[in-house]
Motif scaffolding. Sequence first.
Motif, PDB file in Angstrom:
ATOM      1  N   SER A  47     -74.234 -41.815 -91.914  1.00 38.16           N
ATOM      2  CA  SER A  47     -75.515 -41.206 -91.557  1.00 38.16           C
ATOM      3  C   SER A  47     -75.681 -39.748 -91.995  1.00 38.16           C
ATOM      4  CB  SER A  47     -75.718 -41.274 -90.032  1.00 38.16           C
ATOM      5  OG  SER A  47     -75.394 -42.538 -89.546  1.00 38.16           O
TER       6      SER A  47
ATOM      7  N   LEU B 256     -68.763 -41.145 -78.862  1.00 37.80           N
ATOM      8  CA  LEU B 256     -69.301 -41.522 -80.169  1.00 37.80           C
ATOM      9  C   LEU B 256     -70.674 -40.890 -80.355  1.00 37.80           C
ATOM     10  CD1 LEU B 256     -69.121 -43.331 -82.713  1.00 37.80           C
ATOM     11  CD2 LEU B 256     -70.030 -45.200 -81.337  1.00 37.80           C
TER      12      LEU B 256
ATOM     13  N   ILE C 237     -73.828 -40.336 -83.128  1.00 42.89           N
ATOM     14  CA  ILE C 237     -74.317 -40.912 -84.382  1.00 42.89           C
ATOM     15  C   ILE C 237     -75.745 -40.441 -84.692  1.00 42.89           C
ATOM     16  CG2 ILE C 237     -72.829 -42.948 -84.218  1.00 42.89           C
ATOM     17  CD1 ILE C 237     -75.222 -44.519 -83.130  1.00 42.89           C
ATOM     18  N   THR C 238     -76.234 -40.809 -85.849  1.00 37.66           N
ATOM     19  CA  THR C 238     -77.615 -40.616 -86.325  1.00 37.66           C
ATOM     20  C   THR C 238     -78.171 -39.205 -86.088  1.00 37.66           C
ATOM     21  OG1 THR C 238     -78.573 -41.497 -84.263  1.00 37.66           O
ATOM     22  CG2 THR C 238     -78.159 -43.064 -86.046  1.00 37.66           C
TER      23      THR C 238
END
Lengths: 190, 440
Positions: B199, B241, B243-244
Amino acid sequence: MRASKLSMLLTLAAVAACGGRQAADEPVPEPTPAPAPAPESTPGPVATSDSGSDSERMAREHAELIRAVTADLSTPIHFDYDQATVRGDDRAVLDRKAAILKANPNARIRVSGHADERGSDEYNLALGNRRAGAGKRYLQNKGIEAARMEAISYGEERPMSQATDEAAYAQNRRDEFELTAGGETLVAPQ
Amino acid sequence: MMKRLLLLLLVSLVSVGALHAQDSTGARDRVRVILEFRPGARPGLVVLPGRGADSVRAILRRDLGYSDRFVMVPIGDPPGGARSGTEEASGINYQLYRTLGANLAVELVEAPGGVTARLYDVAGSRLRSQQTVAMPPTGDAGFRMEAHRLSDEIVRWATGTPGAAASRLLFVSAGQVFRIDSDGIGLTPLTPAGQTALSPVWSPDGSRFAFTQLGAGRGGVIVQSLASGAAFTAPGTGTALNITPSFSADGRTLAYAHSDENGTDVYIADIVERCCARRLTVGRFSDNLSPSFSPDGRRIAFVSTRTGPPQVYVMAADGTDPELLAPYDYGATGSSNAPEWSPDGANVVFHREVSGSPQLFLVDAAGRRVRQLTSAGRNEDPTWAPDGRHVAYVSDRSGRRQLWVIDIETGTVRQLSTPGAARLPAWSRRLGRTVLSPNP
């Protein structure tokens, strides 16, 4: 003869200890080749031994038991497409893990959630996270302390099968369970 | 109603005929969406052959073609030569280029330390615009980007809005982030091999990028300088975690999704002060991810599983007023993911499962009308070009996952060749000189 019996027991104990760390999806290592066969015609000690005393049999059975417990602990569970709900047919698998974890208070596990390659790469990380959480929560509801279980996600980054058919996808939509502590002293649940 | 359908069918037949590489209209799903492009009239443009400035001319010719705003009139540079001596003396042979179907002509001539570009109105037989620009030597690191910048300027002369050639894309291949120019040249790795990066996304000024560094089922968001390689972990992303990532238009705020045992939620953090991570969504056991700021910074498009399969939602930048952005038929429409807000703020592009394959869709931010852009193969993870009319995405239509670019006006597609499988592309805004000068 006594000495050979003792070394046999030690070998069995070593096998049992190794077995504790053995994950189900890893290939079973080849038995270490005997150093150099003795020139005498004495049969090799462990592998070919077909009979023994009670203590030998007990050690062997214990090793088998530990191997079975470890295998049960690392049996994966599977999920329906885009779902993170524990399936009915996996409840027994998780119940067995809960019993083992109760019998082994020092044991700790890591639950990793995985997805098949369909769906967005990034969404699959979130989906894997939810699947790991579902596995962990099920065990928590069975009385296992949350602190003994770590939940992580690999999304679609570590497929079990590289194929691109439904059979492979079904295999890849899973939670894996890995023993992270307490493997040396595993006992079977009553 | 019948009449309208017939008209639409007619329009799509005409456009398929007119365009060589239009995305084919395939099987319809139950979704009430129509693959529909309105090509409009594109002027014919000829890049005049000439002596000198050959490298610039070659780049220009390709960029102007990739802009999809012109019908390119092909004229090769004749070997060893050039326009006839008489033409150079007497000016442009407007009559000839009119016959060839050109409305516009671009001329390049060498100038001291650079080139002079001229745009002629062929129909009106007159010079429309000209400019002399400094050009680094051909082998120089900044040479190609300077030529791209000139071509963007010529597009602006001709159409009123600049092209998108002076830009680059990031993408992931085998766990590594790569950078490539908009015309597919200059492939450069930005992160080490043997890791799992995901990403990547540009800062608006093009000086930095952010990405997820995945390791052992956990991952932080790394913000890294393109020039120096200096990097830091974004606030709030040091555990679990994350992300994005996505930058706000002013580059001060980073939005990302944080996954832990409560699910996945959208957070924002101040990456100038490097503090103040704050949760925006509250989704117990649901997933909220893939935030994308509107260019005015006031809204965030994102993906949520709050009502079932993932769909595209929008909320205020402070997390209030979440609502559905891309309408769907409950139980019929497939999962929708990877939204990205267009640079002009008008549209959000995303991908949605249609008959088991992801396809690109647009939803206009004001009217909430959904429009399907692709139908051939798997098409996913779209990202906007700085011109707000091209979208790069991952497609397997060539047999393996590669980057492709679609023009949302005409439906024309082209491939951006990359070694190995490519995924998760991110297109920069137009890149300024200061950002580019130190080439890593």
